[in-house]
Every structure is written in C-alpha cells, then in structure tokens.
Design a protein around this motif. Sequence first.
Motif, mmCIF file in Angstrom:
data_model
loop_
_atom_site.group_PDB
_atom_site.id
_atom_site.type_symbol
_atom_site.label_atom_id
_atom_site.label_comp_id
_atom_site.label_asym_id
_atom_site.label_seq_id
_atom_site.Cartn_x
_atom_site.Cartn_y
_atom_site.Cartn_z
ATOM 1 N N TYR A 148 70.390 34.627 61.269
ATOM 2 C CA TYR A 148 69.977 34.858 62.766
ATOM 3 C C TYR A 148 69.661 36.166 62.970
ATOM 4 C CZ TYR A 148 71.302 35.207 67.810
ATOM 5 O OH TYR A 148 70.881 35.434 69.005
ATOM 6 N N LEU A 149 68.551 36.287 63.613
ATOM 7 C CA LEU A 149 67.946 37.588 64.311
ATOM 8 C C LEU A 149 67.776 37.428 65.918
ATOM 9 C CD1 LEU A 149 66.989 40.345 63.396
ATOM 10 C CD2 LEU A 149 64.918 39.289 63.293
ATOM 11 N N PRO A 150 68.446 38.213 66.544
ATOM 12 C CA PRO A 150 68.184 38.179 67.871
ATOM 13 C C PRO A 150 66.800 38.664 68.226
ATOM 14 C CG PRO A 150 70.444 39.447 67.485
ATOM 15 C CD PRO A 150 69.600 39.020 66.243
ATOM 16 N N GLU A 151 66.530 38.260 69.311
ATOM 17 C CA GLU A 151 65.139 38.723 69.967
ATOM 18 C C GLU A 151 65.310 40.180 70.466
ATOM 19 O OE1 GLU A 151 63.250 36.356 72.596
ATOM 20 O OE2 GLU A 151 63.097 34.666 71.236
ATOM 21 N N PHE A 152 65.056 41.458 69.582
ATOM 22 C CA PHE A 152 65.007 42.651 70.032
ATOM 23 C C PHE A 152 63.695 43.074 70.624
ATOM 24 C CE2 PHE A 152 67.979 42.658 66.344
ATOM 25 C CZ PHE A 152 69.388 43.149 67.215
ATOM 26 N N ALA A 153 63.793 43.809 71.848
ATOM 27 C CA ALA A 153 62.603 44.381 72.287
ATOM 28 C C ALA A 153 62.108 45.474 71.505
ATOM 29 C CB ALA A 153 62.795 44.876 73.865
ATOM 30 N N GLY A 154 60.490 45.303 71.098
ATOM 31 C CA GLY A 154 60.162 46.346 70.202
ATOM 32 C C GLY A 154 60.326 46.344 68.883
ATOM 33 N N TYR A 155 60.754 45.158 68.412
ATOM 34 C CA TYR A 155 61.180 44.961 66.793
ATOM 35 C C TYR A 155 60.098 45.350 66.103
ATOM 36 C CZ TYR A 155 63.213 42.428 62.800
ATOM 37 O OH TYR A 155 63.381 42.406 61.670
ATOM 38 N N ASN A 156 58.668 44.877 66.399
ATOM 39 C CA ASN A 156 57.821 45.167 65.554
ATOM 40 C C ASN A 156 57.226 46.257 65.603
ATOM 41 O OD1 ASN A 156 57.716 42.316 64.688
ATOM 42 N ND2 ASN A 156 56.694 41.565 66.383
ATOM 43 N N ASP A 157 57.715 47.337 66.485
ATOM 44 C CA ASP A 157 57.227 48.515 66.809
ATOM 45 C C ASP A 157 57.798 49.538 65.511
ATOM 46 O OD1 ASP A 157 55.719 47.847 68.856
ATOM 47 O OD2 ASP A 157 57.319 48.645 70.174
ATOM 48 N N ILE A 312 79.921 55.143 63.134
ATOM 49 C CA ILE A 312 80.209 53.942 64.052
ATOM 50 C C ILE A 312 80.046 54.037 65.294
ATOM 51 C CG2 ILE A 312 82.625 54.058 64.336
ATOM 52 C CD1 ILE A 312 83.034 51.007 63.938
ATOM 53 N N VAL A 313 79.167 53.310 65.879
ATOM 54 C CA VAL A 313 78.577 53.319 67.230
ATOM 55 C C VAL A 313 78.859 52.134 67.675
ATOM 56 C CG1 VAL A 313 76.588 53.581 68.690
ATOM 57 C CG2 VAL A 313 76.937 54.959 66.701
ATOM 58 N N THR A 314 79.671 52.150 69.162
ATOM 59 C CA THR A 314 79.683 50.654 69.769
ATOM 60 C C THR A 314 78.871 50.798 71.111
ATOM 61 O OG1 THR A 314 82.037 50.182 68.897
ATOM 62 C CG2 THR A 314 81.313 48.994 70.745
ATOM 63 N N ASP A 315 77.656 50.174 70.962
ATOM 64 C CA ASP A 315 76.849 49.967 72.081
ATOM 65 C C ASP A 315 75.802 48.835 71.954
ATOM 66 O OD1 ASP A 315 75.179 50.784 74.232
ATOM 67 O OD2 ASP A 315 75.076 52.823 73.788
ATOM 68 N N GLN A 316 74.862 48.853 72.860
ATOM 69 C CA GLN A 316 73.975 47.650 72.627
ATOM 70 C C GLN A 316 72.369 48.423 72.635
ATOM 71 O OE1 GLN A 316 74.132 44.188 75.122
ATOM 72 N NE2 GLN A 316 76.137 44.755 75.753
ATOM 73 N N ILE A 317 71.538 47.429 71.978
ATOM 74 C CA ILE A 317 70.443 48.077 71.573
ATOM 75 C C ILE A 317 69.249 47.870 72.808
ATOM 76 C CG2 ILE A 317 68.207 47.532 70.260
ATOM 77 C CD1 ILE A 317 69.972 47.089 68.023
ATOM 78 N N GLU A 318 68.597 48.844 73.367
ATOM 79 C CA GLU A 318 67.732 48.814 74.657
ATOM 80 C C GLU A 318 66.327 47.998 73.793
ATOM 81 O OE1 GLU A 318 66.450 48.790 78.369
ATOM 82 O OE2 GLU A 318 68.449 49.336 77.965
ATOM 83 N N ARG A 319 66.269 48.814 72.866
ATOM 84 C CA ARG A 319 64.866 48.492 72.108
ATOM 85 C C ARG A 319 64.650 49.201 70.919
ATOM 86 N NH1 ARG A 319 60.357 47.998 74.422
ATOM 87 N NH2 ARG A 319 58.883 48.413 72.829
ATOM 88 N N PHE A 320 63.874 48.710 69.854
ATOM 89 C CA PHE A 320 63.458 49.221 68.776
ATOM 90 C C PHE A 320 62.278 50.203 68.840
ATOM 91 C CE2 PHE A 320 66.018 46.224 66.697
ATOM 92 C CZ PHE A 320 66.146 46.223 65.355
ATOM 93 N N LEU A 327 69.378 53.142 72.517
ATOM 94 C CA LEU A 327 70.512 52.157 73.030
ATOM 95 C C LEU A 327 70.558 52.435 74.351
ATOM 96 C CD1 LEU A 327 73.556 53.558 70.385
ATOM 97 C CD2 LEU A 327 71.637 51.786 70.331
ATOM 98 N N THR A 328 71.486 51.144 75.302
ATOM 99 C CA THR A 328 71.426 51.128 76.476
ATOM 100 C C THR A 328 72.200 52.612 77.245
ATOM 101 O OG1 THR A 328 73.595 50.183 76.418
ATOM 102 C CG2 THR A 328 71.822 48.532 76.451
ATOM 103 N N GLU A 331 71.307 56.864 74.269
ATOM 104 C CA GLU A 331 71.252 57.473 72.500
ATOM 105 C C GLU A 331 70.262 56.962 71.915
ATOM 106 O OE1 GLU A 331 74.422 58.131 69.102
ATOM 107 O OE2 GLU A 331 75.097 57.147 70.771
ATOM 108 N N GLN A 332 69.491 57.815 70.948
ATOM 109 C CA GLN A 332 68.586 57.141 70.161
ATOM 110 C C GLN A 332 69.074 57.306 68.610
ATOM 111 O OE1 GLN A 332 64.458 58.284 70.357
ATOM 112 N NE2 GLN A 332 64.672 58.585 72.815
ATOM 113 N N ILE A 333 68.916 56.466 67.790
ATOM 114 C CA ILE A 333 69.453 56.515 66.364
ATOM 115 C C ILE A 333 68.303 56.543 65.396
ATOM 116 C CG2 ILE A 333 70.998 55.402 64.578
ATOM 117 C CD1 ILE A 333 72.844 53.946 66.771
ATOM 118 N N GLU A 334 67.914 57.379 64.696
ATOM 119 C CA GLU A 334 66.867 57.481 63.948
ATOM 120 C C GLU A 334 67.099 56.790 62.475
ATOM 121 O OE1 GLU A 334 63.671 59.071 64.752
ATOM 122 O OE2 GLU A 334 64.714 58.840 66.605
#
Length: 488
Positions: A148-157, A312-320, A327-328, A331-334
């Motif tokens: 299962y892969l959720p629909e992440f905004a910007g995934y293909n970026d 460990i980070v507990t948050d949600q992905i805004e976009r790739f 993250l929402t 924060e940015q994770i490289e």
Amino acid sequence: MTVEQLDVVIIGAGVSGIGAGCHLTMKNPHHSFAILEGRDAIGGTWDLFRYPGVRSDSDMYTFGYSFRPWTQRKDIADASDILNYLTDTAAEYGVDKKIRYQHRVTAANWCPSDRRWTVSGTRNGEEFTISCCFLITCTGYYNYEQGYLPEFAGYNDYRGTIAHPQQWPEALDYSGKKVLVIGSGATAITIVPAMAKTAAQVTMLQRSPTYIFSRPAIDPIAVWVNRLLPERLAYRLLRLKNALLSVYIYSLSKRKPDKVRTFLRDQAAEAVGPGIDVERHFTPRYNPWDQRMCLIPDGDLFAALRSGDATIVTDQIERFTETGVTLTSGEQIEADIIVPATGLQVEFLAGMSLSVDGEPVRFNDLLNYRGMMFNELPNLATVFGYTNASWTLKADLTCDYVCRLLNHMDQHRYEIAMPSLEHCTKHEQFSELDRAPIVDLSSGYIQRALDRIPQQGSVAPWQNHDNVIKDMLTIRYGKIEDGVMTFR
C-alpha cells in the motif's frame, strides 16, 4: 482435453501450504494432492521480502510447526533461517515433490453435478485446469505484487532512491547514506535498526505511534528447558508456554488496557533514555491490541534510537521534494533513500475469483465458520492464521481439522461437507446473527478492505475467537458433526 483429477488441491507453498501438505501426508496418505504455487520458489512471505533485517514477528516455538521442532537457539528468527526450516520440512515429508511452481490460480468453480472444484489459471503463460474434490487455499491475506502506498503530494518530484519493502532493490548500497523510513509498523521497526548499522543516519517518520514490545531474541527459559528435556517434549512445552503467554497478554490488553499501556510506555522510556519524548513517539491513541502489537528482539529499535544511529519523528508529510520531504510542521527531512514502509494491501485469496455453478461469489457475503470455512461454500477451507498470536498456531489447527473432516467423509461415504446457516435455523441464536469483519482490528490495512473480506458472526461457530485455547477445544477436539456442518 483431459482434465487432471486430484483429491485435494492446495493453493500456495508458503508456511500454510507446506504445513497443509505435511498434515495430508501424515494423516491422509490415501488422498492425492498437489500444491500450486504462483511464484518460482517455496516460502511465500519469507522468500518474497528481502529488505534488511526481515525476521519473524512471533517466536519460533509457536511459529514453527507442531509436528517438527524448531531446534535453533534463536527463537526470533531471520527470514533465511525460516526459509531453511520450511525447505527442510517440505523435503523431510516429501511435500517438495508435490509443489508445482509457476502455477498461478486465477479462478475456482464448484460444479454441483460433479461435486468437484475446477481450478484454473496460467502456467508459464499457458492455461491449465485441474479438478479436485476438496480445495485448501493457503494464499495469505495480502497482495504479493505490491504494498500500500498513500497518495503523497509531489511524490514524483523526489530525485533520490525509493526502496519499497515489497520490491527491495537488489544490492542496494545504503552505507554512509541518509535514509528516511516512513511507517511505524512491523516492517518499519525491523528496517530501521538493521539499516542504522551502516547508514550515516536513519530517520523513522511515523504519522502515529504503534505499541512496541521488546523481548529477548534467545529465551532463557527455552535454553534451560532444552538442556533438561528431550527435544520433542521440550518443544511441546515451550510451544504451549508461549501460546498461553500470547493469550494472556491479549486478554489482559482487552481487560486492562491502561495497565498494559503503562507497562509498554515504561519499557520504552527505560530503553530509549531521557532524550526521547516517549509520550509523543511511543504512546498510541488507541488501546493495546486494537491494532497489532509489534515485537522487537533485544530492544534493537530502542538501542538504535538511544545511540543516535536512528531518530524518530512523529508528524505528517505535507509533500515530497526533490531531496526529501516537508512535514506539516514545516520541518524538512533530507534523504538519499526513502523507504515507504506504509503497509500492505489486503487481498483475499490472492485475487482469484470463486464461483458456484458459474455464479460469482462475493467475498464480503461469506460468513466465517471456525475461522477456516464459509457458509454455503462446499468442500473448501482457507488457512488464515491468528492476528494476535503466531500465524502457524491456527494454521496447524485448520490443517488438522481438514484432515479429520476428509477422513470422516471417507468413512461415511460423504461427497460434500459444507457449513450452513439454513441447517441450524431451528436454533434461535442463529436466526439473527450480528455480523462484523472477520478480523477484529482497527488497522488501516484492514479498514481499507472491509468491503472485500469475509465476515464473522456474533456466536460460535460463526465467531472467530482468535484464541488458541478455545480453538484447540472446538477445532481439534470438537465434534465434526456439530449440527452446523452439513454432509451429503
């Protein structure tokens, strides 16, 4: 064209299928059977997954078969050790000679006039058909082709490497790399400490926490018992001990969820140290065992977090983004490598279709009988293991029951065995059964599949206990002719 005739067809050569073949070999040697495996290798899950650290999430004294002791020292085993165990078991009982690889089953139809199943599919691109009296499906519960892969905004970026756990890139080099693992389930908590050994940094990003329980990879009680007792007796006692322990933990979680929650939180706090917010990262919003509890051996995830090799980070992905994720929280994770350990896709019977006399069967209309057969569906059993204990505990009980059922049918010259609600309408408790999903978990992968999986009732034998002790009494030692199972 002549259609091959067999007594029994088993679909799937994983843990369940190999076990079913062994039970038939031991208890029903007069029945002809074949195991149809869609892939080109034995082992199912344990051959499919190749991600770092892949291992059992149950102890091997209960995950191993009841009839063949697990003899290795570690009872939380690596995938390679489990695969060797399955391969050796199949060879020892001659089941390896019954496996037909590259036989992908796509459909099965029950013909009332012939009183047989017709199984059809493809073999190396060509169609095949086999007829059998009894069908045992051992296909697991998830889609083998993709997770299962959720629909992440910007995934293909994203311009780095994506490593899906279910299609792990061969020879992926992650040494000295920054790795982001998305998820909090069994796959994620296995991958993180394994990759942290050689990666520059591993970040585990979870939307919400999961209950995690640590136990020794080598059970000291097992070491002591194995020294004192003969191999088979020691195995039986340890299997019983661990099965009872799983029942106790599950029932305690349901009766006293706050007590279990506090214990698990305290265990995590002690293991990760004061530098990590346990309330945020290890305290789920739901009660213990509303979703699967994750097992880690020797606290390896906690150790990786405490040492700083993993974070460990507990948050949600805004976009790739091109270089990682935003993250929402802002924060940015490289990351050089992203591992979306975002779950399985539930798929009943591996996507094959069922029909009775040509009429399609809707899986969601099926009502579970003792966790292994279904109402109005003749001569068919499905091996579906426990969600709150070792899969193989239920697989062994199911296969043992099918062997008893087949011998009972032979003894009385029955050709058809089928659980039926109509047969028991005289019982008031069966007249209006409340229905619920066959799996009582709030996990996302179950919730996404509610319209595609069978259901269970509110009273036995239509209720799925998920309790090995109750099932042992009713399945292994209960009556075959119980007033619900009908014979013709």
